[in-house]
Design a protein around this motif. Sequence first.
Motif, PDB file in Angstrom:
ATOM      1  N   ARG A   1       0.848  -1.186   0.000  1.00 34.52           N
ATOM      2  CA  ARG A   1       0.000   0.000   0.000  1.00 34.52           C
ATOM      3  C   ARG A   1       0.888   1.242   0.000  1.00 34.52           C
ATOM      4  NH1 ARG A   1      -1.355   3.022   4.293  1.00 34.52           N
ATOM      5  NH2 ARG A   1      -0.597   1.385   5.682  1.00 34.52           N
ATOM      6  N   ILE A   2       0.639   2.143  -0.935  1.00 35.88           N
ATOM      7  CA  ILE A   2       1.399   3.389  -1.033  1.00 35.88           C
ATOM      8  C   ILE A   2       0.504   4.527  -0.568  1.00 35.88           C
ATOM      9  CG2 ILE A   2       2.599   4.974  -2.584  1.00 35.88           C
ATOM     10  CD1 ILE A   2       3.313   2.623  -4.337  1.00 35.88           C
ATOM     11  N   SER A   3       0.912   5.214   0.488  1.00 41.63           N
ATOM     12  CA  SER A   3       0.085   6.257   1.077  1.00 41.63           C
ATOM     13  C   SER A   3       0.523   7.659   0.658  1.00 41.63           C
ATOM     14  CB  SER A   3       0.118   6.153   2.606  1.00 41.63           C
ATOM     15  OG  SER A   3       1.445   6.233   3.087  1.00 41.63           O
ATOM     16  N   SER A   4       1.711   7.812   0.099  1.00 39.24           N
ATOM     17  CA  SER A   4       2.166   9.146  -0.307  1.00 39.24           C
ATOM     18  C   SER A   4       3.037   9.019  -1.551  1.00 39.24           C
ATOM     19  CB  SER A   4       2.949   9.823   0.824  1.00 39.24           C
ATOM     20  OG  SER A   4       4.081   9.055   1.182  1.00 39.24           O
ATOM     21  N   TRP A   5       2.997  10.083  -2.375  1.00 35.11           N
ATOM     22  CA  TRP A   5       3.769  10.125  -3.611  1.00 35.11           C
ATOM     23  C   TRP A   5       4.649  11.369  -3.599  1.00 35.11           C
ATOM     24  CZ3 TRP A   5       3.267   6.093  -7.034  1.00 35.11           C
ATOM     25  CH2 TRP A   5       2.176   5.235  -6.838  1.00 35.11           C
ATOM     26  N   PRO A   6       5.829  11.302  -4.225  1.00 29.75           N
ATOM     27  CA  PRO A   6       6.730  12.477  -4.225  1.00 29.75           C
ATOM     28  C   PRO A   6       6.182  13.590  -5.101  1.00 29.75           C
ATOM     29  CG  PRO A   6       7.633  10.724  -5.584  1.00 29.75           C
ATOM     30  CD  PRO A   6       6.436  10.142  -4.901  1.00 29.75           C
ATOM     31  N   GLU A   7       6.532  14.817  -4.736  1.00 31.28           N
ATOM     32  CA  GLU A   7       6.142  15.974  -5.528  1.00 31.28           C
ATOM     33  C   GLU A   7       7.178  16.225  -6.619  1.00 31.28           C
ATOM     34  OE1 GLU A   7       5.602  19.271  -2.965  1.00 31.28           O
ATOM     35  OE2 GLU A   7       3.865  18.410  -1.924  1.00 31.28           O
ATOM     36  N   SER A   8       6.723  16.789  -7.734  1.00 31.12           N
ATOM     37  CA  SER A   8       7.609  17.050  -8.859  1.00 31.12           C
ATOM     38  C   SER A   8       7.195  18.350  -9.540  1.00 31.12           C
ATOM     39  CB  SER A   8       7.571  15.892  -9.859  1.00 31.12           C
ATOM     40  OG  SER A   8       8.318  16.185 -11.014  1.00 31.12           O
ATOM     41  N   ASP A   9       8.180  19.133  -9.936  1.00 30.49           N
ATOM     42  CA  ASP A   9       7.915  20.379 -10.670  1.00 30.49           C
ATOM     43  C   ASP A   9       8.296  20.248 -12.148  1.00 30.49           C
ATOM     44  OD1 ASP A   9      10.606  20.152 -10.286  1.00 30.49           O
ATOM     45  OD2 ASP A   9      10.901  22.148  -9.411  1.00 30.49           O
ATOM     46  N   SER A  10       8.375  19.016 -12.637  1.00 32.06           N
ATOM     47  CA  SER A  10       8.740  18.776 -14.027  1.00 32.06           C
ATOM     48  C   SER A  10       7.615  19.223 -14.956  1.00 32.06           C
ATOM     49  CB  SER A  10       9.052  17.287 -14.235  1.00 32.06           C
ATOM     50  OG  SER A  10       9.227  17.002 -15.606  1.00 32.06           O
ATOM     51  N   ALA A  11       7.987  19.632 -16.142  1.00 33.22           N
ATOM     52  CA  ALA A  11       6.990  20.050 -17.134  1.00 33.22           C
ATOM     53  C   ALA A  11       6.425  18.849 -17.889  1.00 33.22           C
ATOM     54  CB  ALA A  11       7.609  21.038 -18.120  1.00 33.22           C
ATOM     55  N   GLU A  12       7.203  17.761 -17.978  1.00 32.51           N
ATOM     56  CA  GLU A  12       6.759  16.562 -18.696  1.00 32.51           C
ATOM     57  C   GLU A  12       5.887  15.703 -17.790  1.00 32.51           C
ATOM     58  OE1 GLU A  12       8.667  12.601 -20.873  1.00 32.51           O
ATOM     59  OE2 GLU A  12       9.945  14.087 -19.880  1.00 32.51           O
ATOM     60  N   ILE A  13       4.738  15.273 -18.320  1.00 39.32           N
ATOM     61  CA  ILE A  13       3.818  14.437 -17.557  1.00 39.32           C
ATOM     62  C   ILE A  13       4.253  12.977 -17.690  1.00 39.32           C
ATOM     63  CG2 ILE A  13       1.429  13.693 -17.299  1.00 39.32           C
ATOM     64  CD1 ILE A  13       0.564  16.353 -18.441  1.00 39.32           C
ATOM     65  N   ARG A  14       4.344  12.300 -16.567  1.00 32.97           N
ATOM     66  CA  ARG A  14       4.735  10.894 -16.562  1.00 32.97           C
ATOM     67  C   ARG A  14       4.113  10.206 -15.361  1.00 32.97           C
ATOM     68  NH1 ARG A  14       8.697  10.225 -12.832  1.00 32.97           N
ATOM     69  NH2 ARG A  14       9.174   8.170 -13.655  1.00 32.97           N
ATOM     70  N   VAL A  15       4.018   8.873 -15.459  1.00 27.90           N
ATOM     71  CA  VAL A  15       3.473   8.056 -14.372  1.00 27.90           C
ATOM     72  C   VAL A  15       4.559   7.841 -13.324  1.00 27.90           C
ATOM     73  CG1 VAL A  15       2.399   5.846 -13.805  1.00 27.90           C
ATOM     74  CG2 VAL A  15       1.897   6.949 -15.986  1.00 27.90           C
ATOM     75  N   GLN A  16       4.174   7.888 -12.057  1.00 24.49           N
ATOM     76  CA  GLN A  16       5.134   7.764 -10.972  1.00 24.49           C
ATOM     77  C   GLN A  16       5.207   6.374 -10.362  1.00 24.49           C
ATOM     78  OE1 GLN A  16       3.988  11.201  -8.396  1.00 24.49           O
ATOM     79  NE2 GLN A  16       6.130  11.758  -8.631  1.00 24.49           N
ATOM     80  N   GLY A  17       4.406   5.439 -10.832  1.00 30.87           N
ATOM     81  CA  GLY A  17       4.400   4.118 -10.205  1.00 30.87           C
ATOM     82  C   GLY A  17       4.195   3.001 -11.200  1.00 30.87           C
ATOM     83  N   PHE A  18       4.499   1.772 -10.754  1.00 29.00           N
ATOM     84  CA  PHE A  18       4.320   0.579 -11.575  1.00 29.00           C
ATOM     85  C   PHE A  18       4.208  -0.606 -10.633  1.00 29.00           C
ATOM     86  CE2 PHE A  18       5.068  -2.186 -15.271  1.00 29.00           C
ATOM     87  CZ  PHE A  18       4.384  -1.464 -16.249  1.00 29.00           C
ATOM     88  N   ALA A  19       4.023  -1.798 -11.191  1.00 27.15           N
ATOM     89  CA  ALA A  19       3.924  -3.014 -10.387  1.00 27.15           C
ATOM     90  C   ALA A  19       4.491  -4.181 -11.176  1.00 27.15           C
ATOM     91  CB  ALA A  19       2.473  -3.304  -9.987  1.00 27.15           C
ATOM     92  N   GLY A  20       4.990  -5.191 -10.467  1.00 30.20           N
ATOM     93  CA  GLY A  20       5.551  -6.373 -11.107  1.00 30.20           C
ATOM     94  C   GLY A  20       5.656  -7.509 -10.112  1.00 30.20           C
ATOM     95  N   TRP A  21       6.074  -8.665 -10.629  1.00 30.66           N
ATOM     96  CA  TRP A  21       6.182  -9.866  -9.798  1.00 30.66           C
ATOM     97  C   TRP A  21       7.648 -10.209  -9.563  1.00 30.66           C
ATOM     98  CZ3 TRP A  21       2.151  -8.959 -12.963  1.00 30.66           C
ATOM     99  CH2 TRP A  21       0.862  -9.206 -12.463  1.00 30.66           C
ATOM    100  N   LYS A  22       7.968 -10.524  -8.331  1.00 27.73           N
ATOM    101  CA  LYS A  22       9.330 -10.897  -7.972  1.00 27.73           C
ATOM    102  C   LYS A  22       9.627 -12.299  -8.493  1.00 27.73           C
ATOM    103  CE  LYS A  22      12.357 -11.527  -3.955  1.00 27.73           C
ATOM    104  NZ  LYS A  22      12.486 -11.388  -2.482  1.00 27.73           N
ATOM    105  N   ALA A  23      10.630 -12.406  -9.368  1.00 27.61           N
ATOM    106  CA  ALA A  23      10.988 -13.688  -9.952  1.00 27.61           C
ATOM    107  C   ALA A  23      12.034 -14.415  -9.119  1.00 27.61           C
ATOM    108  CB  ALA A  23      11.492 -13.501 -11.383  1.00 27.61           C
ATOM    109  N   GLY A  24      13.048 -13.723  -8.668  1.00 24.92           N
ATOM    110  CA  GLY A  24      14.119 -14.353  -7.899  1.00 24.92           C
ATOM    111  C   GLY A  24      15.364 -13.489  -7.913  1.00 24.92           C
ATOM    112  N   MET A  25      16.456 -14.056  -7.411  1.00 31.62           N
ATOM    113  CA  MET A  25      17.708 -13.315  -7.313  1.00 31.62           C
ATOM    114  C   MET A  25      18.802 -14.004  -8.128  1.00 31.62           C
ATOM    115  SD  MET A  25      17.932 -11.901  -3.413  1.00 31.62           S
ATOM    116  CE  MET A  25      19.247 -10.770  -3.915  1.00 31.62           C
ATOM    117  N   THR A  26      19.755 -13.206  -8.542  1.00 30.54           N
ATOM    118  CA  THR A  26      20.948 -13.703  -9.217  1.00 30.54           C
ATOM    119  C   THR A  26      22.074 -12.722  -8.888  1.00 30.54           C
ATOM    120  OG1 THR A  26      21.866 -14.410 -11.344  1.00 30.54           O
ATOM    121  CG2 THR A  26      20.416 -12.501 -11.370  1.00 30.54           C
TER     122      THR A  26
END
Length: 358
Positions: free
Chosen positions: A26-51
């Motif tokens: 659960r993400i309760s807060s997101w960072p602020e940004s003053d950038s002019a370009e619009i972009r998504v701040q988050g994503f999701a994925g599945w942990k496969a393993g380590m190497t």
Amino acid sequence: MGDRSKPRRGSMGYSPRKRANRQYGRISSWPESDSAEIRVQGFAGWKAGMTHLLVRDNNPNSSSAQQEVRKAVTVVEAPPMSVLAVRGYRMTPYGMQTAGEAWFNSDSGPEGLSPRLANQSRGERDAEEGRKPSKRAGRIPSRGEGSPDAALEALREVDLCEVRLIVSTQPALVKSVSSKTPEIMEVALAGGDNASKLDWAEERLGGAITLDDVYETGQEIDVVGVTKGKGWQGAIKRWGIKLLSHKNSKRRRQGGNMGDFGTGYVRKTIRQAGQVGYHNRTELNKRILRVSNPEESDITPSGGFLNYGEVTNPYMIIQGSLPGPSKRILRFRDAIRPRPAKPEVDITYVSTSSKQGV
């Protein structure tokens, strides 16, 4: 209590140590940004393993400058995410509150985005979809009729303080996870004003966002996930308290006392047995060492990742360990406490040897 010779173990800052409500973070807060370009701040994925891999140290001030350094890394499989809706927030004396939402009209969209029928019992829905009817009571809330265009126009007339996207994962594209039910979550948008964010979201409503659209190699992000569950454990394992003397006739693996005599209850600061693991935790400033896909560079080791299998979708390699076991879904966001930029990543070798112990 702690003293100078033996500090107190176990931070009370994580209390109450209870099980997470859901399997993803659960993400309760997101960072602020003053950038002019619009972009998504988050994503999701599945942990496969380590190497592990070898990366050239490009920091001129390091003692191992220009040498190959071995790093332990985690591989995360991250297929595209579907954009379902855009949500606007307005500021009130009680904080941010939802001003409205504009959902994608699934009748004209791609397959797999169709919502469940409203005002239909779960048993009726299961029977219609060819499953054993569920005995759970309740009906699915009905959704108000209206076009997404009308909902977006209503949002434009409101004095919004923030605009976010409602997206869903696509587990049907991942071979290694058994659940094929999409997880619906909210991600923030950075850059531009709220009017331009609404226009940007309208163009992508019903489409998909990919890993390349959000993150790039060398970027530092925060990883939010649910840790491995250990079940109910005693105070020795849960808090690391000291074993009692062997002369104690009744117990050794419990606390010496439960508090002062006069208090009529046990204080919450007393270290007792309880749930260990399966907690929501955030790892700050984890560096992305590679964003790629199996067509460009195969990452699956010989025999597949332990308890996971083969990576067939876009993936990213993140330095260090991440919370949770394999197949656990992880959420990512832009770093909320960013650090100074580091030299570019120069990977010379990635291990794909077998993880089966042979």
